[in-house]
Design a protein around this motif. Structure first.
Motif, PDB file in Angstrom:
ATOM      1  N   VAL A 256       0.834  -1.200   0.000  1.00 53.12           N
ATOM      2  CA  VAL A 256       0.000   0.000   0.000  1.00 53.12           C
ATOM      3  C   VAL A 256       0.871   1.254   0.000  1.00 53.12           C
ATOM      4  CG1 VAL A 256      -2.010  -1.030   1.108  1.00 53.12           C
ATOM      5  CG2 VAL A 256      -0.134  -0.176   2.517  1.00 53.12           C
ATOM      6  N   GLU A 257       0.298   2.314  -0.558  1.00 51.43           N
ATOM      7  CA  GLU A 257       1.049   3.578  -0.571  1.00 51.43           C
ATOM      8  C   GLU A 257       0.817   4.309   0.751  1.00 51.43           C
ATOM      9  OE1 GLU A 257       1.592   7.536  -3.355  1.00 51.43           O
ATOM     10  OE2 GLU A 257       0.042   6.084  -3.834  1.00 51.43           O
ATOM     11  N   VAL A 258       1.900   4.680   1.397  1.00 53.93           N
ATOM     12  CA  VAL A 258       1.786   5.349   2.698  1.00 53.93           C
ATOM     13  C   VAL A 258       2.632   6.606   2.708  1.00 53.93           C
ATOM     14  CG1 VAL A 258       2.337   5.167   5.164  1.00 53.93           C
ATOM     15  CG2 VAL A 258       1.305   3.219   3.994  1.00 53.93           C
ATOM     16  N   LYS A 259       2.012   7.684   3.113  1.00 54.42           N
ATOM     17  CA  LYS A 259       2.774   8.904   3.388  1.00 54.42           C
ATOM     18  C   LYS A 259       2.306   9.348   4.768  1.00 54.42           C
ATOM     19  CE  LYS A 259       4.179  13.220   1.225  1.00 54.42           C
ATOM     20  NZ  LYS A 259       4.056  14.133   0.096  1.00 54.42           N
ATOM     21  N   MET A 260       3.208   9.392   5.712  1.00 55.75           N
ATOM     22  CA  MET A 260       2.800   9.657   7.090  1.00 55.75           C
ATOM     23  C   MET A 260       2.254  11.087   7.242  1.00 55.75           C
ATOM     24  SD  MET A 260       2.903   7.249   9.204  1.00 55.75           S
ATOM     25  CE  MET A 260       3.457   5.552   9.254  1.00 55.75           C
ATOM     26  N   PRO A 261       1.229  11.265   8.062  1.00 61.68           N
ATOM     27  CA  PRO A 261       0.646  12.606   8.268  1.00 61.68           C
ATOM     28  C   PRO A 261       1.522  13.480   9.170  1.00 61.68           C
ATOM     29  CG  PRO A 261      -0.545  10.966   9.557  1.00 61.68           C
ATOM     30  CD  PRO A 261       0.488  10.214   8.772  1.00 61.68           C
ATOM     31  N   HIS A 262       2.738  13.671   8.743  1.00 58.59           N
ATOM     32  CA  HIS A 262       3.744  14.460   9.466  1.00 58.59           C
ATOM     33  C   HIS A 262       4.579  15.218   8.448  1.00 58.59           C
ATOM     34  CE1 HIS A 262       2.869  12.439  13.201  1.00 58.59           C
ATOM     35  NE2 HIS A 262       3.171  11.262  12.708  1.00 58.59           N
ATOM     36  N   PRO A 263       5.212  16.326   8.797  1.00 62.28           N
ATOM     37  CA  PRO A 263       5.021  17.049  10.054  1.00 62.28           C
ATOM     38  C   PRO A 263       3.752  17.902   9.970  1.00 62.28           C
ATOM     39  CG  PRO A 263       6.570  18.222   8.669  1.00 62.28           C
ATOM     40  CD  PRO A 263       6.179  16.989   7.904  1.00 62.28           C
ATOM     41  N   VAL A 264       3.237  18.310  11.130  1.00 63.00           N
ATOM     42  CA  VAL A 264       2.014  19.121  11.112  1.00 63.00           C
ATOM     43  C   VAL A 264       2.286  20.514  11.644  1.00 63.00           C
ATOM     44  CG1 VAL A 264       0.210  17.367  11.242  1.00 63.00           C
ATOM     45  CG2 VAL A 264       1.377  18.056  13.331  1.00 63.00           C
ATOM     46  N   ARG A 265       1.636  21.494  11.037  1.00 58.46           N
ATOM     47  CA  ARG A 265       1.734  22.869  11.566  1.00 58.46           C
ATOM     48  C   ARG A 265       0.893  22.948  12.827  1.00 58.46           C
ATOM     49  NH1 ARG A 265       2.225  25.448   6.222  1.00 58.46           N
ATOM     50  NH2 ARG A 265       4.225  26.506   6.263  1.00 58.46           N
ATOM     51  N   LYS A 266      -0.292  22.318  12.767  1.00 58.96           N
ATOM     52  CA  LYS A 266      -1.177  22.339  13.925  1.00 58.96           C
ATOM     53  C   LYS A 266      -1.616  20.910  14.226  1.00 58.96           C
ATOM     54  CE  LYS A 266      -4.397  25.204  16.215  1.00 58.96           C
ATOM     55  NZ  LYS A 266      -5.701  25.800  16.095  1.00 58.96           N
ATOM     56  N   ALA A 267      -1.142  20.365  15.343  1.00 58.55           N
ATOM     57  CA  ALA A 267      -1.439  18.971  15.690  1.00 58.55           C
ATOM     58  C   ALA A 267      -2.870  18.838  16.183  1.00 58.55           C
ATOM     59  CB  ALA A 267      -0.470  18.507  16.770  1.00 58.55           C
ATOM     60  N   GLY A 268      -3.326  17.604  16.241  1.00 58.74           N
ATOM     61  CA  GLY A 268      -4.680  17.332  16.749  1.00 58.74           C
ATOM     62  C   GLY A 268      -5.540  16.738  15.667  1.00 58.74           C
ATOM     63  N   SER A 269      -6.803  17.135  15.673  1.00 55.87           N
ATOM     64  CA  SER A 269      -7.762  16.514  14.754  1.00 55.87           C
ATOM     65  C   SER A 269      -7.598  17.073  13.338  1.00 55.87           C
ATOM     66  CB  SER A 269      -9.183  16.798  15.229  1.00 55.87           C
ATOM     67  OG  SER A 269      -9.459  18.176  15.064  1.00 55.87           O
ATOM     68  N   ILE A 270      -8.352  16.508  12.430  1.00 58.46           N
ATOM     69  CA  ILE A 270      -8.377  16.989  11.039  1.00 58.46           C
ATOM     70  C   ILE A 270      -8.746  18.483  10.987  1.00 58.46           C
ATOM     71  CG2 ILE A 270     -10.753  16.105  10.759  1.00 58.46           C
ATOM     72  CD1 ILE A 270     -10.179  15.673   7.803  1.00 58.46           C
ATOM     73  N   TYR A 271      -9.617  18.920  11.893  1.00 58.75           N
ATOM     74  CA  TYR A 271     -10.002  20.340  11.909  1.00 58.75           C
ATOM     75  C   TYR A 271      -8.761  21.190  12.188  1.00 58.75           C
ATOM     76  CZ  TYR A 271     -14.766  18.514  12.609  1.00 58.75           C
ATOM     77  OH  TYR A 271     -15.955  17.847  12.501  1.00 58.75           O
ATOM     78  N   ASN A 272      -7.955  20.731  13.140  1.00 54.51           N
ATOM     79  CA  ASN A 272      -6.732  21.472  13.484  1.00 54.51           C
ATOM     80  C   ASN A 272      -5.758  21.454  12.312  1.00 54.51           C
ATOM     81  OD1 ASN A 272      -7.843  21.802  15.986  1.00 54.51           O
ATOM     82  ND2 ASN A 272      -6.646  20.168  16.929  1.00 54.51           N
ATOM     83  N   ASN A 273      -5.548  20.259  11.724  1.00 52.13           N
ATOM     84  CA  ASN A 273      -4.611  20.142  10.591  1.00 52.13           C
ATOM     85  C   ASN A 273      -5.040  21.089   9.465  1.00 52.13           C
ATOM     86  OD1 ASN A 273      -4.529  16.497  10.855  1.00 52.13           O
ATOM     87  ND2 ASN A 273      -3.397  18.006  12.021  1.00 52.13           N
ATOM     88  N   GLN A 274      -6.341  21.102   9.193  1.00 46.60           N
ATOM     89  CA  GLN A 274      -6.827  21.896   8.052  1.00 46.60           C
ATOM     90  C   GLN A 274      -6.888  23.395   8.363  1.00 46.60           C
ATOM     91  OE1 GLN A 274     -10.537  20.241   6.582  1.00 46.60           O
ATOM     92  NE2 GLN A 274      -9.515  18.455   5.684  1.00 46.60           N
ATOM     93  N   SER A 275      -6.781  23.767   9.647  1.00 42.85           N
ATOM     94  CA  SER A 275      -6.918  25.190   9.989  1.00 42.85           C
ATOM     95  C   SER A 275      -5.760  26.011   9.424  1.00 42.85           C
ATOM     96  CB  SER A 275      -7.036  25.369  11.501  1.00 42.85           C
ATOM     97  OG  SER A 275      -5.805  25.025  12.092  1.00 42.85           O
ATOM     98  N   ALA A 276      -4.652  25.317   9.077  1.00 43.60           N
ATOM     99  CA  ALA A 276      -3.489  26.055   8.551  1.00 43.60           C
ATOM    100  C   ALA A 276      -3.549  26.189   7.020  1.00 43.60           C
ATOM    101  CB  ALA A 276      -2.217  25.336   8.968  1.00 43.60           C
TER     102      ALA A 276
END
Ligand SMILES: O=C(O)CCC(=O)C(=O)O
Length: 289
Positions: A256-276
């Protein structure tokens, strides 16, 4: 419920929909419990272990956008994760041995419930194989106006689309120019309808500007031999989340293709990730003000 047809539709379109899977009694239970849990948010200053809050939240006017891991908050949610009719549909898609990977209730409140930008769940929850199905139980009637989940049929066959921005940060969202948003269809239905979607299905949802709340209870299921790559799973936790079948340490690896959800500007939920995000497809409450 013709489970063979459901599984075929899941494979073909990347999702399937079952109206009336939960009946009036189950819905009344879930409705009462969910209101009871939300009442506990009165006075909280911000995000907690249980609640994810809207940007406009205040302690006196709680605005909760998500109940996190409801199956850990109250046993009722765990018992409905094991609801036989629901498991029958999930097993038709994933096979006999199933584990509940995660749960959440996205509340999408009337007038201010947050949008979620286009994404594929796989970008957040990579496993050793892709036998996952994300269930969404409609606790309210979902119509065109109260922020239905929008899905792009067949998009699960396009592979993983990048969820990182041009600077390399995990943005938790796809650049809308890279997908055919005009092909999206809304997942609608009366309360008790359940949809199941593939982890690569592209989906999102708009701000709820209507006067009707839209609560979706998500149960994310995985084949028991799909091992989550994103966090250090402990064996008791792993076995404790089996909803069907028995514990088996044999794990299935697939290319499977995997790209880790890192690094994040804003950690936490998808709402936090997308806030940036610099560019958004769906209007936000702030943009409206
Ligand atoms: O609540 C919605 O409309 C979409 C949910 C979703 O895609 C998510 O929470 O990842």
């Amino acid at each position: 419920m013709n489970t063979r047809q459901l599984a075929e539709q899941f494979r073909e379109d990347g999702f399937c929909r079952i109206e009336g899977l939960f009946g009036a009694a189950e819905l009344a239970d879930l409705d009462a419990k969910t209101r009871d849990v939300i009442a506990r948010a009165q006075g909280i200053p911000g995000e907690t272990e249980i609640f994810d809050v809207e940007d406009s939240h205040t302690p006196d006017d709680p605005r909760i956008r998500r109940i996190k891991r409801p199956h850990e908050v109250d046993p009722l949610y765990w018992s409905y994760a094991c609801f036989p009719k629901l498991l029958e549909a999930v097993q038709a898609i994933l096979g006999p041995d199933i584990r509940l990977h995660h749960s959440k209730i996205n509340l999408k409140s009337a007038r201010f419930g947050s949008p979620l930008e286009w994404h594929q769940d796989w970008a957040f929850i990579p496993h050793t194989n892709m036998d996952l199905a994300i269930g969404a139980v409609m606790l309210d009637e979902v119509d065109e106006g109260n922020g239905p989940m929008l899905v792009i049929p067949g998009s699960h066959r396009t592979g993983l689309i990048d969820h990182h921005d041009e600077d390399g940060w995990f943005a938790g969202a796809i650049d809308p120019d890279r997908i055919d948003t005009a092909a999206a269809v809304p997942l609608l239905g009366p309360p008790g309808t359940v949809t199941l979607h593939h982890p690569l299905l592209v989906h999102g949802s708009a701000l709820n500007t209507s006067t009707r709340e839209r609560r979706l209870l998500f149960y994310e299921y995985a084949a028991a031999d799909a091992w989550p790559l994103i966090y250090g799973v402990q064996w008791p936790e792993y076995t404790g989340r089996l909803v069907a079948g028995s514990p088996n340490p044999r794990i299935r690896m697939e290319p499977v293709e995997v790209k880790m959800p890192h690094p994040v500007r804003k950690a936490g939920s998808i709402y936090n990730n997308q806030s940036a995000l610099k560019r958004r497809f769906f209007e936000t409450l702030n943009a409206q003000a």
